[in-house]
Design a protein around this motif. Sequence first.
Motif, PDB file in Angstrom:
ATOM      1  N   SER A  19       0.830  -1.212   0.000  1.00  0.00           N
ATOM      2  CA  SER A  19       0.000   0.000   0.000  1.00  0.00           C
ATOM      3  C   SER A  19       0.860   1.256   0.000  1.00  0.00           C
ATOM      4  CB  SER A  19      -0.925  -0.004   1.217  1.00  0.00           C
ATOM      5  OG  SER A  19      -0.173  -0.019   2.425  1.00  0.00           O
ATOM      6  N   ALA A  20       1.969   1.238   0.764  1.00  0.00           N
ATOM      7  CA  ALA A  20       2.840   2.413   0.788  1.00  0.00           C
ATOM      8  C   ALA A  20       3.478   2.640  -0.576  1.00  0.00           C
ATOM      9  CB  ALA A  20       3.915   2.241   1.863  1.00  0.00           C
ATOM     10  N   ALA A  21       3.956   1.547  -1.209  1.00  0.00           N
ATOM     11  CA  ALA A  21       4.575   1.689  -2.525  1.00  0.00           C
ATOM     12  C   ALA A  21       3.551   2.143  -3.564  1.00  0.00           C
ATOM     13  CB  ALA A  21       5.211   0.367  -2.944  1.00  0.00           C
ATOM     14  N   GLY A  22       2.363   1.522  -3.549  1.00  0.00           N
ATOM     15  CA  GLY A  22       1.337   1.911  -4.511  1.00  0.00           C
ATOM     16  C   GLY A  22       0.872   3.336  -4.319  1.00  0.00           C
ATOM     17  N   THR A  23       0.624   3.716  -3.060  1.00  0.00           N
ATOM     18  CA  THR A  23       0.183   5.081  -2.789  1.00  0.00           C
ATOM     19  C   THR A  23       1.273   6.085  -3.136  1.00  0.00           C
ATOM     20  OG1 THR A  23      -1.181   4.227  -0.981  1.00  0.00           O
ATOM     21  CG2 THR A  23      -0.791   6.595  -1.036  1.00  0.00           C
ATOM     22  N   GLY A  24       2.525   5.737  -2.788  1.00  0.00           N
ATOM     23  CA  GLY A  24       3.627   6.643  -3.104  1.00  0.00           C
ATOM     24  C   GLY A  24       3.783   6.860  -4.593  1.00  0.00           C
ATOM     25  N   LEU A  25       3.715   5.774  -5.372  1.00  0.00           N
ATOM     26  CA  LEU A  25       3.824   5.918  -6.830  1.00  0.00           C
ATOM     27  C   LEU A  25       2.649   6.707  -7.394  1.00  0.00           C
ATOM     28  CD1 LEU A  25       5.086   2.350  -7.829  1.00  0.00           C
ATOM     29  CD2 LEU A  25       6.403   4.476  -7.756  1.00  0.00           C
ATOM     30  N   ALA A  26       1.458   6.484  -6.833  1.00  0.00           N
ATOM     31  CA  ALA A  26       0.297   7.246  -7.299  1.00  0.00           C
ATOM     32  C   ALA A  26       0.462   8.732  -7.004  1.00  0.00           C
ATOM     33  CB  ALA A  26      -0.972   6.705  -6.641  1.00  0.00           C
ATOM     34  N   VAL A  27       0.950   9.047  -5.802  1.00  0.00           N
ATOM     35  CA  VAL A  27       1.166  10.456  -5.449  1.00  0.00           C
ATOM     36  C   VAL A  27       2.222  11.077  -6.353  1.00  0.00           C
ATOM     37  CG1 VAL A  27       2.006  11.991  -3.638  1.00  0.00           C
ATOM     38  CG2 VAL A  27       0.409  10.166  -3.075  1.00  0.00           C
ATOM     39  N   ILE A  28       3.315  10.339  -6.595  1.00  0.00           N
ATOM     40  CA  ILE A  28       4.362  10.854  -7.482  1.00  0.00           C
ATOM     41  C   ILE A  28       3.807  11.081  -8.882  1.00  0.00           C
ATOM     42  CG2 ILE A  28       6.548  10.279  -8.600  1.00  0.00           C
ATOM     43  CD1 ILE A  28       7.350   8.817  -6.064  1.00  0.00           C
ATOM     44  N   LEU A 132      13.407   8.489 -11.447  1.00  0.00           N
ATOM     45  CA  LEU A 132      14.102   8.003 -10.256  1.00  0.00           C
ATOM     46  C   LEU A 132      14.462   9.161  -9.337  1.00  0.00           C
ATOM     47  CD1 LEU A 132      15.408   5.715  -8.673  1.00  0.00           C
ATOM     48  CD2 LEU A 132      17.462   5.993 -10.078  1.00  0.00           C
ATOM     49  N   LYS A 133      14.874  10.255  -9.926  1.00  0.00           N
ATOM     50  CA  LYS A 133      15.215  11.426  -9.124  1.00  0.00           C
ATOM     51  C   LYS A 133      13.994  11.957  -8.389  1.00  0.00           C
ATOM     52  CE  LYS A 133      17.399  15.972  -9.499  1.00  0.00           C
ATOM     53  NZ  LYS A 133      18.012  16.959 -10.426  1.00  0.00           N
ATOM     54  N   LYS A 134      12.850  11.919  -9.060  1.00  0.00           N
ATOM     55  CA  LYS A 134      11.627  12.376  -8.404  1.00  0.00           C
ATOM     56  C   LYS A 134      11.230  11.442  -7.260  1.00  0.00           C
ATOM     57  CE  LYS A 134       9.720  14.774 -12.419  1.00  0.00           C
ATOM     58  NZ  LYS A 134       8.576  14.898 -13.338  1.00  0.00           N
ATOM     59  N   ILE A 135      11.431  10.132  -7.481  1.00  0.00           N
ATOM     60  CA  ILE A 135      11.107   9.171  -6.413  1.00  0.00           C
ATOM     61  C   ILE A 135      11.994   9.404  -5.198  1.00  0.00           C
ATOM     62  CG2 ILE A 135      11.146   6.730  -5.795  1.00  0.00           C
ATOM     63  CD1 ILE A 135      10.299   6.074  -8.620  1.00  0.00           C
ATOM     64  N   LEU A 136      13.298   9.589  -5.442  1.00  0.00           N
ATOM     65  CA  LEU A 136      14.214   9.838  -4.326  1.00  0.00           C
ATOM     66  C   LEU A 136      13.864  11.134  -3.609  1.00  0.00           C
ATOM     67  CD1 LEU A 136      17.608   8.748  -5.945  1.00  0.00           C
ATOM     68  CD2 LEU A 136      16.194   7.478  -4.323  1.00  0.00           C
ATOM     69  N   GLY A 137      13.474  12.121  -4.375  1.00  0.00           N
ATOM     70  CA  GLY A 137      13.064  13.371  -3.747  1.00  0.00           C
ATOM     71  C   GLY A 137      11.791  13.219  -2.935  1.00  0.00           C
ATOM     72  N   PHE A 138      10.891  12.364  -3.415  1.00  0.00           N
ATOM     73  CA  PHE A 138       9.641  12.146  -2.682  1.00  0.00           C
ATOM     74  C   PHE A 138       9.881  11.418  -1.367  1.00  0.00           C
ATOM     75  CE2 PHE A 138       6.084   9.269  -1.755  1.00  0.00           C
ATOM     76  CZ  PHE A 138       5.072  10.196  -1.550  1.00  0.00           C
ATOM     77  N   LEU A 139      10.864  10.490  -1.357  1.00  0.00           N
ATOM     78  CA  LEU A 139      11.109   9.684  -0.161  1.00  0.00           C
ATOM     79  C   LEU A 139      11.551  10.522   1.027  1.00  0.00           C
ATOM     80  CD1 LEU A 139      12.862   6.529  -1.671  1.00  0.00           C
ATOM     81  CD2 LEU A 139      10.510   6.745  -0.865  1.00  0.00           C
ATOM     82  N   VAL A 140      12.146  11.676   0.788  1.00  0.00           N
ATOM     83  CA  VAL A 140      12.612  12.528   1.888  1.00  0.00           C
ATOM     84  C   VAL A 140      11.676  13.712   2.103  1.00  0.00           C
ATOM     85  CG1 VAL A 140      15.017  11.871   1.577  1.00  0.00           C
ATOM     86  CG2 VAL A 140      14.106  13.794   0.284  1.00  0.00           C
ATOM     87  N   SER A 141      10.468  13.606   1.598  1.00  0.00           N
ATOM     88  CA  SER A 141       9.523  14.709   1.719  1.00  0.00           C
ATOM     89  C   SER A 141       8.507  14.435   2.820  1.00  0.00           C
ATOM     90  CB  SER A 141       8.796  14.927   0.387  1.00  0.00           C
ATOM     91  OG  SER A 141       8.022  13.786   0.066  1.00  0.00           O
ATOM     92  N   VAL A 142       7.763  15.460   3.171  1.00  0.00           N
ATOM     93  CA  VAL A 142       6.711  15.319   4.181  1.00  0.00           C
ATOM     94  C   VAL A 142       5.596  14.418   3.667  1.00  0.00           C
ATOM     95  CG1 VAL A 142       5.021  16.586   5.558  1.00  0.00           C
ATOM     96  CG2 VAL A 142       7.266  17.588   5.110  1.00  0.00           C
ATOM     97  N   ALA A 144       5.876  11.795   1.905  1.00  0.00           N
ATOM     98  CA  ALA A 144       6.242  10.389   2.101  1.00  0.00           C
ATOM     99  C   ALA A 144       5.948   9.945   3.528  1.00  0.00           C
ATOM    100  CB  ALA A 144       7.720  10.191   1.780  1.00  0.00           C
ATOM    101  N   VAL A 145       6.235  10.799   4.500  1.00  0.00           N
ATOM    102  CA  VAL A 145       5.950  10.460   5.901  1.00  0.00           C
ATOM    103  C   VAL A 145       4.451  10.271   6.104  1.00  0.00           C
ATOM    104  CG1 VAL A 145       6.127  11.255   8.284  1.00  0.00           C
ATOM    105  CG2 VAL A 145       8.010  11.665   6.686  1.00  0.00           C
ATOM    106  N   ILE A 146       3.655  11.147   5.511  1.00  0.00           N
ATOM    107  CA  ILE A 146       2.198  11.028   5.642  1.00  0.00           C
ATOM    108  C   ILE A 146       1.705   9.736   5.007  1.00  0.00           C
ATOM    109  CG2 ILE A 146       0.003  12.077   4.992  1.00  0.00           C
ATOM    110  CD1 ILE A 146       1.366  14.793   5.158  1.00  0.00           C
ATOM    111  N   VAL A 147       2.241   9.412   3.814  1.00  0.00           N
ATOM    112  CA  VAL A 147       1.838   8.175   3.137  1.00  0.00           C
ATOM    113  C   VAL A 147       2.192   6.957   3.981  1.00  0.00           C
ATOM    114  CG1 VAL A 147       2.355   6.693   1.157  1.00  0.00           C
ATOM    115  CG2 VAL A 147       1.892   9.118   0.810  1.00  0.00           C
ATOM    116  N   LEU A 148       3.396   6.937   4.571  1.00  0.00           N
ATOM    117  CA  LEU A 148       3.812   5.805   5.401  1.00  0.00           C
ATOM    118  C   LEU A 148       2.923   5.655   6.630  1.00  0.00           C
ATOM    119  CD1 LEU A 148       7.714   6.111   5.257  1.00  0.00           C
ATOM    120  CD2 LEU A 148       6.291   4.387   4.155  1.00  0.00           C
ATOM    121  N   LEU A 149       2.591   6.767   7.274  1.00  0.00           N
ATOM    122  CA  LEU A 149       1.758   6.696   8.473  1.00  0.00           C
ATOM    123  C   LEU A 149       0.343   6.227   8.141  1.00  0.00           C
ATOM    124  CD1 LEU A 149       2.863   9.928  10.387  1.00  0.00           C
ATOM    125  CD2 LEU A 149       3.458   7.563  10.898  1.00  0.00           C
ATOM    126  N   VAL A 150      -0.241   6.800   7.093  1.00  0.00           N
ATOM    127  CA  VAL A 150      -1.609   6.416   6.724  1.00  0.00           C
ATOM    128  C   VAL A 150      -1.663   4.954   6.285  1.00  0.00           C
ATOM    129  CG1 VAL A 150      -3.475   6.846   5.093  1.00  0.00           C
ATOM    130  CG2 VAL A 150      -2.269   8.768   6.124  1.00  0.00           C
TER     131      VAL A 150
END
Length: 433
Positions: A19-28, A132-142, A144-150
């Motif tokens: 769910s975290a990977a799918g949601t993260g990719l969808a957000v990106i 890939l650069k956008k994904i790495l940038g997303f991983l250190v963003s706020v 990403a933290v919200i996606v992981l918590l939800v």
Amino acid sequence: MSWHRKLFWKIFLVIWLISAAGTGLAVIGILNIAEERQNKELLETRALGQARLMLEWEDRGDRRHHDDDEDDHDGHRRMIPLWIFDAESGVQLQGPDRRPPRESSALSFAMEGLQGEPLRVVVHAPRTGLYLKKILGFLVSVQAVIVLLVSAVAALFLSWLIVRPINQLRAHAKDLYHNQNLSTRASTRLSQRRDEIGELSREFNAMAGYVEDTLTAQQRLLQDVSHELRAPLARLQVAAGLAEQRLGEDDPTASRINRECEKLDGLIDKILSLSRLDQVEPGGEPFVLQELFDELRADVDFTQPERPIQVSVNPPALRLALNDELLRGALANLVSNALKYTDADTLLEIRAARVAEGVRLWVRDRGPGVSEDLLARMTDPFVRGGGDCEGYGLGLSITRRAVERLGGSLSLSNHPDGGLECVVILPKSVVLT
């Protein structure tokens, strides 16, 4: 069981990561689409403004080279390469001398000329950043933290929904096996479900009903047979007594008949005890374990005064809350076996200690032990340990059933220093102090 082996955490990790990977990719993806749309709108505004400026320059006769990096009229932005075509004829009106970009790498915008004629402006499509650069940038963003918590909260909830009915069925199975509660059944809510859990619950209820009916019929059969044997045995004992009076007490035939009657009477008592164990309540009043051990020592001293014996309880004031008669009978059987199958001058140990699991009780003799192939079957009914001593092979079976009725376990092993060691483990729930 360690936490990483539990089904709950396995399901949680799988759901959470997916769910975290799918949601993260969808957000990106959504952010990337929004960014591209914004860049396209900005490029369209800039390109149309620059094209109109170029047309005005041409109308005033001011010819400028379109490849020059010149500032526009406000001095803030540089010129971008663009081509202006007549929308109807396709003839190039303005633009650099080099060929315009292909349609796959170009953007085209419609506009009106100075006299209202339809024109088409072509520019290079903006380059998209590396994914890939956008994904790495997303991983250190706020975000990403919200996606992981939800996703973690959602995964915990889904894992709980999946594992909860399984844990309920496990509790029913434990109640059926460990607590010998033959009437236990899966709840109506579980059995009425229309999924695999519901099917499993209904199968469990059918199995529990079959086990209850089978064991109840077996107990009833043992009790009925034992009671039916009582009457002819009593008549046989009376006849043996009359024969002994006529033939005399020293007559070997009469004595043999009496001994065989006593054996048969003892066997019936054992069978009745075995069949009634499941009906005995495991609970009882609190008592001091040391007092029970003192009674066992007194029995040994009376039966075999020459037998050396060691008795210890740690701590000495250890108190238990269970059926003391059931525990006394189980330990008495273990002690009786030790006295029966070992020499009278060998040491007998009876010990107890409080451990992490609850209470551990030992009965160890100094005899020859038991062969390994027989050791695993010693607690089965009618299995004897060998030797010349008489017995029915029911003592250890009764002991095991009694200990299990108390919620504990019985294990037999040959001690490395010699002798048979019988270990009883009682749960923490019966320990008071």
